[in-house]
Design a protein around this motif. Structure first.
Motif, PDB file in Angstrom:
ATOM      1  N   THR A  74       0.797  -1.281   0.224  1.00 39.58           N
ATOM      2  CA  THR A  74      -0.016  -0.065  -0.159  1.00 39.58           C
ATOM      3  C   THR A  74       0.854   1.103   0.102  1.00 39.58           C
ATOM      4  OG1 THR A  74      -0.084   0.044   2.313  1.00 39.58           O
ATOM      5  CG2 THR A  74      -1.847  -1.020   1.397  1.00 39.58           C
ATOM      6  N   PHE A  75       0.295   2.426  -0.486  1.00 35.24           N
ATOM      7  CA  PHE A  75       0.865   3.730  -0.215  1.00 35.24           C
ATOM      8  C   PHE A  75       0.656   3.964   1.213  1.00 35.24           C
ATOM      9  CE2 PHE A  75       0.118   3.643  -4.722  1.00 35.24           C
ATOM     10  CZ  PHE A  75       1.287   3.928  -5.412  1.00 35.24           C
ATOM     11  N   ASP A  76       1.707   4.675   1.685  1.00 33.08           N
ATOM     12  CA  ASP A  76       1.040   5.161   3.130  1.00 33.08           C
ATOM     13  C   ASP A  76       1.036   6.718   3.088  1.00 33.08           C
ATOM     14  OD1 ASP A  76       3.560   6.753   2.694  1.00 33.08           O
ATOM     15  OD2 ASP A  76       4.953   5.648   4.088  1.00 33.08           O
ATOM     16  N   ARG A  77       0.312   7.086   4.027  1.00 30.67           N
ATOM     17  CA  ARG A  77      -0.082   8.795   4.151  1.00 30.67           C
ATOM     18  C   ARG A  77       0.707   9.649   3.802  1.00 30.67           C
ATOM     19  NH1 ARG A  77      -4.332   9.839   7.591  1.00 30.67           N
ATOM     20  NH2 ARG A  77      -4.678  11.943   7.711  1.00 30.67           N
ATOM     21  N   ARG A  78       1.894   9.441   4.112  1.00 29.69           N
ATOM     22  CA  ARG A  78       2.930  10.601   3.287  1.00 29.69           C
ATOM     23  C   ARG A  78       3.037  10.433   1.831  1.00 29.69           C
ATOM     24  NH1 ARG A  78       7.856  10.232   1.533  1.00 29.69           N
ATOM     25  NH2 ARG A  78       8.130   7.860   2.293  1.00 29.69           N
ATOM     26  N   GLU A  79       3.060   9.167   1.218  1.00 31.81           N
ATOM     27  CA  GLU A  79       3.157   9.021  -0.093  1.00 31.81           C
ATOM     28  C   GLU A  79       1.973   9.450  -0.799  1.00 31.81           C
ATOM     29  OE1 GLU A  79       5.808   5.017   0.031  1.00 31.81           O
ATOM     30  OE2 GLU A  79       3.838   4.976   0.246  1.00 31.81           O
ATOM     31  N   LEU A  80       0.862   9.066  -0.381  1.00 32.39           N
ATOM     32  CA  LEU A  80      -0.467   9.478  -0.969  1.00 32.39           C
ATOM     33  C   LEU A  80      -0.481  10.812  -0.739  1.00 32.39           C
ATOM     34  CD1 LEU A  80      -3.080   7.034   0.237  1.00 32.39           C
ATOM     35  CD2 LEU A  80      -2.417   7.709  -2.040  1.00 32.39           C
ATOM     36  N   ASP A  81      -0.170  11.849   0.025  1.00 33.21           N
ATOM     37  CA  ASP A  81      -0.218  13.145   0.414  1.00 33.21           C
ATOM     38  C   ASP A  81       0.570  13.774  -0.762  1.00 33.21           C
ATOM     39  OD1 ASP A  81      -0.697  15.701   1.390  1.00 33.21           O
ATOM     40  OD2 ASP A  81       1.240  15.573   2.196  1.00 33.21           O
ATOM     41  N   GLN A  82       1.880  13.229  -1.093  1.00 36.26           N
ATOM     42  CA  GLN A  82       2.600  13.853  -2.316  1.00 36.26           C
ATOM     43  C   GLN A  82       1.954  13.481  -3.580  1.00 36.26           C
ATOM     44  OE1 GLN A  82       6.449  11.718  -1.975  1.00 36.26           O
ATOM     45  NE2 GLN A  82       6.991  13.120  -0.278  1.00 36.26           N
ATOM     46  N   ILE A  83       1.546  12.372  -3.937  1.00 42.37           N
ATOM     47  CA  ILE A  83       0.777  11.934  -5.034  1.00 42.37           C
ATOM     48  C   ILE A  83      -0.419  12.998  -5.219  1.00 42.37           C
ATOM     49  CG2 ILE A  83      -0.431  10.056  -6.201  1.00 42.37           C
ATOM     50  CD1 ILE A  83       1.401   8.331  -4.928  1.00 42.37           C
ATOM     51  N   LEU A  84      -1.310  13.060  -4.344  1.00 38.97           N
ATOM     52  CA  LEU A  84      -2.713  13.863  -4.449  1.00 38.97           C
ATOM     53  C   LEU A  84      -2.520  15.154  -4.549  1.00 38.97           C
ATOM     54  CD1 LEU A  84      -4.821  11.995  -1.929  1.00 38.97           C
ATOM     55  CD2 LEU A  84      -4.956  11.966  -4.458  1.00 38.97           C
ATOM     56  N   ARG A  85      -1.131  15.972  -4.098  1.00 40.94           N
ATOM     57  CA  ARG A  85      -0.895  17.155  -4.195  1.00 40.94           C
ATOM     58  C   ARG A  85      -0.545  17.343  -5.890  1.00 40.94           C
ATOM     59  NH1 ARG A  85       3.651  17.933  -1.127  1.00 40.94           N
ATOM     60  NH2 ARG A  85       2.400  17.857   0.605  1.00 40.94           N
ATOM     61  N   ILE A  86       0.200  16.512  -6.371  1.00 43.96           N
ATOM     62  CA  ILE A  86       0.410  16.662  -7.928  1.00 43.96           C
ATOM     63  C   ILE A  86      -0.885  16.400  -8.696  1.00 43.96           C
ATOM     64  CG2 ILE A  86       1.340  15.476  -9.929  1.00 43.96           C
ATOM     65  CD1 ILE A  86       3.541  16.770  -8.502  1.00 43.96           C
TER      66      ILE A  86
END
Length: 128
Positions: A33-45
């Motif tokens: 899975t993607f963790d919270r930090r990774e999802l934050d970076q992806i969803l910002r883009i």
């Protein structure tokens, strides 16, 4: 090794024997899975590209061997890009990669922020 799960000489269970094969099987059964930090970076883009009217939809797949964040221009199409997290490649080329719709790997690396730089606009010199 002695299994003392059923009790010891004094009548209390003090240790338990856990087979490592069972623990390894359970760990392998958990999806990546993607963790919270990774999802934050992806969803910002993703948010920036939606605001620019480039992307409209996304899908997240948590598979046994990798996690995939796919972005779409329209829901009915194939994904424009896939952001892939593959932990098996973490010690080699890097766990993160961006894959185009054609299957070409645009960027691969150990740090997600650097891999996502492929979506950053490049500055160009404008002639006067």
């Amino acid at each position: 090794m002695v299994d003392r799960a059923n009790g010891s000489e004094d009548g209390e269970g003090s240790a338990m024997l856990i087979p490592l094969q069972a623990v390894r099987r359970e760990r392998e059964a958990v999806a990546v899975t993607f963790d919270r930090r990774e999802l934050d970076q992806i969803l910002r883009i993703y948010g920036r590209m939606v605001a620019a009217n480039e992307w409209r939809d996304y899908a997240i797949d948590h598979l046994q061997d990798r996690a995939v964040f796919s972005v779409f221009r329209r829901t009915s199409e194939v994904p424009l890009f896939q952001i892939v997290k593959d932990p098996k490649l973490a010690r080699k080329q890097g766990a993160y990669s961006v894959v185009a719709a054609s299957g070409q790997i645009l960027k691969r690396g150990h740090e997600l922020a650097r891999v996502l730089n492929v979506f950053e606009p490049t500055l160009r010199l404008v002639g006067a």
